[in-house]
Design an enzyme around this catalytic site. Structure first.
Site, PDB file in Angstrom:
ATOM      1  N   GLY A 236       0.820  -1.211   0.000  1.00 47.89           N
ATOM      2  CA  GLY A 236       0.000   0.000   0.000  1.00 47.89           C
ATOM      3  C   GLY A 236       0.846   1.250   0.000  1.00 47.89           C
ATOM      4  O   GLY A 236       1.982   1.267  -0.499  1.00 47.89           O
ATOM      5  N   SER A 237       0.320   2.299   0.600  1.00 47.64           N
ATOM      6  CA  SER A 237       0.944   3.610   0.520  1.00 47.64           C
ATOM      7  C   SER A 237       2.093   3.756   1.501  1.00 47.64           C
ATOM      8  O   SER A 237       2.172   3.053   2.516  1.00 47.64           O
ATOM      9  CB  SER A 237      -0.100   4.700   0.800  1.00 47.64           C
ATOM     10  N   GLY A 241       2.412   2.486   5.373  1.00 47.97           N
ATOM     11  CA  GLY A 241       3.535   1.599   5.640  1.00 47.97           C
ATOM     12  C   GLY A 241       4.412   2.114   6.765  1.00 47.97           C
ATOM     13  O   GLY A 241       4.892   1.341   7.600  1.00 47.97           O
ATOM     14  N   GLU A 258       5.608  -3.472   1.019  1.00 46.04           N
ATOM     15  CA  GLU A 258       5.765  -3.164  -0.406  1.00 46.04           C
ATOM     16  C   GLU A 258       4.955  -1.909  -0.662  1.00 46.04           C
ATOM     17  O   GLU A 258       3.726  -1.935  -0.671  1.00 46.04           O
ATOM     18  CB  GLU A 258       5.293  -4.346  -1.269  1.00 46.04           C
ATOM     19  N   CYS A 292       1.624   0.005  -8.806  1.00 41.60           N
ATOM     20  CA  CYS A 292       2.834   0.521  -8.158  1.00 41.60           C
ATOM     21  C   CYS A 292       4.062   0.438  -9.053  1.00 41.60           C
ATOM     22  O   CYS A 292       4.954   1.277  -8.954  1.00 41.60           O
ATOM     23  CB  CYS A 292       3.079  -0.212  -6.847  1.00 41.60           C
ATOM     24  N   GLU A 391       4.605   9.954  -6.518  1.00 46.05           N
ATOM     25  CA  GLU A 391       3.782   8.926  -7.163  1.00 46.05           C
ATOM     26  C   GLU A 391       2.381   9.480  -7.390  1.00 46.05           C
ATOM     27  O   GLU A 391       1.676   9.833  -6.444  1.00 46.05           O
ATOM     28  CB  GLU A 391       3.716   7.669  -6.301  1.00 46.05           C
TER      29      GLU A 391
END
Length: 487
Positions: A236-237, A241, A258, A292, A391
């Protein structure tokens, strides 16, 4: 409310899966799914409260401490996993449809990419039967037996964008290791994990080994903070994280994170654009850029920059944007109004910073309903620009020029992220040498590939730990060394 466009079992509409049973929540909390293509409400489903979270964790803990799963021979777990893989294979058409219905991924895309998830179930079923869970090593006084044991109860958390495929990196790896799991579904796409639960039941996985709930932020934090959870596997983000890392650090729980990406595709000066761009373009903004690993920064030799801009832009303009249920659609909507506005804000920031729009730049023309954004390409992009650094998670790609390989590598590495990347050139070995200089966990030469037997994961703010391959299985294991005397 319109009828949900995919037939689903009645249990999915009313239940979670806990301790081997479809279980109704005592709470009346619900989550409503909204179609990104029509903006209509399509389905309401249960949303976990704190009691549901505790029930799922307790089920997994009891199954780990007293159940057969961690103690059965690896070959027996492998047999269960093969049956689980077979059950998921039978449901691939359903899973492809659910991907489209929940988050608007084009049906042509989902039917093709759903097989990547399936291959991960097959891989870990095969790996479970041959993984070296124990070995002997000689020592000065005798030998040591190194035993690799399951870490314990694992909380598996995936985002909405590719839920089944991401869970397919986590679930079979954790089960192959002997862990019991709590699968936390995202509220935007809660149905994928319920399909996995149905498959686990059909495959005869013992009660309590697989537990599935759908939870929002507060209950997800409760799951992560639970002292009965030994391992967190999260995709996720970056902000989420970071909070998970802080939460688990206090009790030294294990975590694989991740997170985001801002991946660069380096086009070398000797490249044949007629072959390179068709291989690259599908991975620059797949699923409206909501992946991602999207290769969102194209780095091209300055003396060929106009050629690259024109050829790449022509390929992007040829993409068909529209109804995700239409088999001819290349790109559907983004997820929701928040994501829609976020992407448009980035596009405006690019304009304000002086970047030049080569194509796109706003709402897709002729699509007045749904969260559709034109595929957008920027030129004249400087490294310090927001669109070059953050991102976006939308259909936006930048093209930047470089003078030599050293500058190309500097640009590729000039980011807080380090997830993915690619290099395109006439000489694959030369391209490989360039790839070695890029600080990222996953790169491809003259194409793009993710394979179930190869580790995937990031560096820097893209997280830590790896999924896939034996490295992904190892992430759910702890090593124990027992020294033995000479016999």
């Amino acid at each position: 409310m319109p009828e949900f466009p995919v037939d689903i079992p009645d249990e999915f509409r009313h239940c979670f899966y806990v301790n081997g049973r479809w279980t109704r929540s005592d709470s009346d909390r619900r989550v409503t799914l909204i179609s990104p293509a029509t903006e209509e409400e399509t389905l309401t489903l249960p949303l976990a409260d704190s009691t549901d979270v505790e029930r799922a964790v307790t089920s997994a803990r009891i199954a780990f401490e007293t159940g057969p799963w961690p103690r059965m021979p690896a070959s027996e777990r492998a047999s269960h996993l093969r049956r689980l893989a077979d059950e998921t294979r039978e449901r691939l058409p359903l899973l492809a449809q659910l991907w489209t219905a929940q988050v608007g991924a084009p049906i042509s895309f989902t039917h093709q990419l759903i097989h990547a998830g399936q291959s991960r179930f097959d891989h870990f079923a095969e790996l479970a039967g041959r993984y070296p869970f124990s070995e002997r090593r000689p020592t000065r006084q005798g030998h040591a037996r190194v035993v690799r044991e399951p870490v314990g109860v694992a909380a598996l958390i995936a985002p909405w964008n590719a839920t089944f495929n991401i869970f397919a990196h986590k679930v079979p790896a954790a089960l192959a290791a002997g862990c019991t799991v709590v699968i936390k579904s995202p509220v935007e796409s809660p149905l994928d994990a319920l399909v996995i639960a149905e498959c686990a039941a059909a495959a005869g996985v013992p009660p309590g080994v697989v537990n599935v709930i759908t939870a929002d932020a507060e209950e997800s934090a409760q799951l992560v903070a639970s002292p009965e959870v030994d391992k967190i596997s999260f995709t996720g983000s970056v902000p989420t994280g970071r909070r998970i890392a802080e939460s688990v650090a206090g009790r030294m729980a294990r975590a694989t994170l991740e997170l985001g990406g801002k991946s660069a595709a380096i086009i070398l000066d000797d490249v044949d654009l007629s072959t390179a761009l068709p291989a690259l373009t599908p991975f620059t903004m797949p699923f409206a850029g909501q992946i991602c690993f999207a290769q969102t920064r194209i780095l091209a030799p300055r003396h060929r920059i106009v050629e690259v801009e024109e050829a790449y832009t022509a390929g992007v303009r040829a993409l068909t944007v529209g109804d995700p249920w239409d088999a001819t659609t290349d790109m559907g909507p983004v997820l929701n109004p928040r994501q829609y506005q976020r992407v448009l804000d980035y596009i405006e920031a690019g304009r304000q910073d002086g970047a030049r729009v080569l194509t796109g730049g706003g709402r897709s023309p002729g699509l007045d309903t749904g969260y559709y954004i034109e595929p957008t390409v920027f030129a004249d992009v400087r490294p310090e620009m927001k669109i070059a650094r953050e991102e976006i998670f939308g259909p936006v790609v930048t093209v930047q020029g470089y003078d030599d390989i050293d500058e190309a590598v500097r640009l590729a590495n000039d980011t807080d992220f380090g997830l993915s990347g690619s290099v395109f050139g006439a000489d694959a070995e030369r391209a490989f040498d360039v790839a070695l200089r890029v600080t990222a966990g996953h790169l491809s030469v003259n194409g793009f590939e993710i394979s179930p037997n190869v580790p995937f994961g990031g560096r820097k703010m893209s997280g830590y730990g790896r999924e896939g391959g034996p490295e992904g299985l190892a992430g759910f294991l702890e090593s124990k060394s027992v020294f033995m005397p000479a016999s």
